[in-house]
Design a protein around this motif. Sequence first.
Motif, mmCIF file in Angstrom:
data_model
loop_
_atom_site.group_PDB
_atom_site.id
_atom_site.type_symbol
_atom_site.label_atom_id
_atom_site.label_comp_id
_atom_site.label_asym_id
_atom_site.label_seq_id
_atom_site.Cartn_x
_atom_site.Cartn_y
_atom_site.Cartn_z
ATOM 1 N N UNK A 288 -10.599 23.642 22.111
ATOM 2 C CA UNK A 288 -9.658 24.729 22.337
ATOM 3 C C UNK A 288 -10.004 25.973 21.533
ATOM 4 N N UNK A 289 -10.632 25.801 20.354
ATOM 5 C CA UNK A 289 -10.947 26.959 19.530
ATOM 6 C C UNK A 289 -12.269 27.628 19.907
ATOM 7 N N UNK A 290 -12.968 27.077 20.912
ATOM 8 C CA UNK A 290 -14.195 27.711 21.419
ATOM 9 C C UNK A 290 -13.781 28.726 22.487
ATOM 10 N N UNK A 291 -13.243 29.842 22.033
ATOM 11 C CA UNK A 291 -12.633 30.813 22.925
ATOM 12 C C UNK A 291 -13.622 31.340 23.955
ATOM 13 N N UNK A 292 -14.863 31.570 23.528
ATOM 14 C CA UNK A 292 -15.859 32.103 24.456
ATOM 15 C C UNK A 292 -16.097 31.147 25.617
ATOM 16 N N UNK A 293 -16.250 29.852 25.310
ATOM 17 C CA UNK A 293 -16.494 28.866 26.359
ATOM 18 C C UNK A 293 -15.271 28.695 27.245
ATOM 19 N N UNK A 294 -14.084 28.644 26.631
ATOM 20 C CA UNK A 294 -12.852 28.505 27.416
ATOM 21 C C UNK A 294 -12.717 29.671 28.391
ATOM 22 N N UNK A 295 -13.045 30.875 27.925
ATOM 23 C CA UNK A 295 -12.947 32.060 28.777
ATOM 24 C C UNK A 295 -13.905 31.975 29.960
ATOM 25 N N UNK A 296 -15.147 31.540 29.691
ATOM 26 C CA UNK A 296 -16.137 31.399 30.768
ATOM 27 C C UNK A 296 -15.641 30.416 31.817
ATOM 28 N N UNK A 297 -15.135 29.266 31.362
ATOM 29 C CA UNK A 297 -14.705 28.236 32.304
ATOM 30 C C UNK A 297 -13.453 28.656 33.064
ATOM 31 N N UNK A 298 -12.553 29.361 32.396
ATOM 32 C CA UNK A 298 -11.361 29.829 33.105
ATOM 33 C C UNK A 298 -11.728 30.836 34.190
ATOM 34 N N UNK A 299 -12.736 31.662 33.920
ATOM 35 C CA UNK A 299 -13.198 32.616 34.926
ATOM 36 C C UNK A 299 -13.855 31.905 36.109
ATOM 37 N N UNK A 300 -14.324 30.682 35.871
ATOM 38 C CA UNK A 300 -14.893 29.874 36.948
ATOM 39 C C UNK A 300 -13.825 29.057 37.668
ATOM 40 N N UNK A 301 -12.576 29.284 37.325
ATOM 41 C CA UNK A 301 -11.477 28.631 38.037
ATOM 42 C C UNK A 301 -10.926 27.372 37.405
ATOM 43 N N UNK A 302 -11.355 27.032 36.186
ATOM 44 C CA UNK A 302 -10.864 25.831 35.513
ATOM 45 C C UNK A 302 -9.533 26.101 34.823
ATOM 46 N N UNK A 303 -8.662 25.111 34.833
ATOM 47 C CA UNK A 303 -7.396 25.166 34.099
ATOM 48 C C UNK A 303 -7.217 23.863 33.319
ATOM 49 N N UNK A 304 -6.368 23.880 32.301
ATOM 50 C CA UNK A 304 -6.168 22.710 31.443
ATOM 51 C C UNK A 304 -5.466 21.586 32.203
ATOM 52 N N UNK A 305 -6.044 20.391 32.123
ATOM 53 C CA UNK A 305 -5.497 19.207 32.782
ATOM 54 C C UNK A 305 -4.815 18.286 31.772
ATOM 55 N N UNK A 306 -5.488 18.005 30.645
ATOM 56 C CA UNK A 306 -4.882 17.217 29.576
ATOM 57 C C UNK A 306 -5.584 17.533 28.273
ATOM 58 N N UNK A 307 -5.024 17.044 27.180
ATOM 59 C CA UNK A 307 -5.528 17.393 25.857
ATOM 60 C C UNK A 307 -5.711 16.154 24.990
ATOM 61 N N UNK A 308 -6.853 16.096 24.285
ATOM 62 C CA UNK A 308 -7.097 15.073 23.271
ATOM 63 C C UNK A 308 -6.935 15.719 21.905
ATOM 64 N N UNK A 309 -6.330 14.994 20.972
ATOM 65 C CA UNK A 309 -6.108 15.522 19.629
ATOM 66 C C UNK A 309 -6.819 14.662 18.610
ATOM 67 N N UNK A 310 -7.348 15.303 17.579
ATOM 68 C CA UNK A 310 -7.942 14.566 16.456
ATOM 69 C C UNK A 310 -7.132 14.867 15.194
ATOM 70 N N UNK A 311 -6.796 13.778 14.486
ATOM 71 C CA UNK A 311 -6.056 13.882 13.243
ATOM 72 C C UNK A 311 -6.955 13.472 12.079
ATOM 73 N N UNK A 312 -6.606 13.944 10.877
ATOM 74 C CA UNK A 312 -7.412 13.572 9.708
ATOM 75 C C UNK A 312 -6.558 13.518 8.453
ATOM 76 N N UNK A 313 -7.104 12.861 7.449
ATOM 77 C CA UNK A 313 -6.473 12.858 6.136
ATOM 78 C C UNK A 313 -6.680 14.232 5.501
ATOM 79 N N UNK A 314 -5.846 14.562 4.552
ATOM 80 C CA UNK A 314 -5.954 15.867 3.905
ATOM 81 C C UNK A 314 -7.167 15.961 3.005
ATOM 82 N N UNK A 315 -7.600 14.849 2.442
ATOM 83 C CA UNK A 315 -8.704 14.870 1.482
ATOM 84 C C UNK A 315 -10.035 15.060 2.181
#
Length: 315
Positions: A288-315
């Motif tokens: 999601x934070x790869x704005x340049x790639x997201x923009x390219x793909x959205x211009x090609x007609x792609x839209x968000x279907x689902x989302x995977x999340x990664x969690x981590x420890x604070x350390x």
Amino acid sequence: MTSDAPLPTPGHRLTVLDALTEEQAAQVLDLLAHAARSDGVQAVSEQGRLQLRGGRREGVRHFLLSDPESGGLLGYAQLEDTDPVEAPAAELVVHPEKRGKGHGRALGDALLEASGRRLRVWAHGGKSAARHLAQVLGLTMFRELRQLRRPLSPLDVPEPTYPEGVTVRTFVPGQDDAAWLAVNAAAFAHHPEQGSLTQRDLDDRMGEDWFDPKGFFLAEKGGESGEGRELVGFHWTKVHRAEQLGEVYVVGIAPGAQGGGLGKALTATGLRHLAAEGLPTASLYVDADNIAAVTVYERLGFTTYETDLMYRTES
């Protein structure tokens, strides 16, 4: 390394292994299939599923949570500690009919202990139960991976235009392996999962039923002969026949060839190939934070279907 001991919480037994037998791998795959039917998403990534078979893999451990009386599999987790910088990464699943009984917490606690409380965990599909477990384990969300989709019919992707001197052909197994691995590593040096692929990882994928070299496009430039040309980019597509879904599996551009429209052209080539295969829909994954790639793909007609999340420890 193998450990086999009851956990403090009654009702399950944990076995930690460096490699699974064929029978154990089959049990895990059956559990994953059952969970996928229930959840609508795979709990363990393609890479994780490939690592179930083939013996020991450096840095990979398997956690089998079973019923101490029946021996039935209650849950599974995989821990991969291969990144020299990032914390170990994990994926886990609990049998759909055995949830709400502390099995996810047991696996999570075991992963935290095994990783020295320095851990990253994927939650595919971003389900509320996974978010709750992450909170209970003291993990915070730090990465969002989006699956985008677009229809392939009607196909409104223009004929690709390649930079001067660039030609495209398809991958030849055995001939192009080393060159592809080198460009993949360079293109994804910032991406620990994709950029670290080895010959064994490539062989695993080429051994899968879905692998088809005619959907694996290589862009080359340089000398006139085949030996004198340099691989500068690629688009590897994937077909999920059961789901009737085409995938922009991975697009990579060598660092020196970026910024000239090569990625857009290769993406268009792959999409036109998937459409020619008669598939109604194409998908891809992008951070999601790869704005340049997201923009390219959205211009090609792609839209968000689902989302995977990664969690981590604070350390």
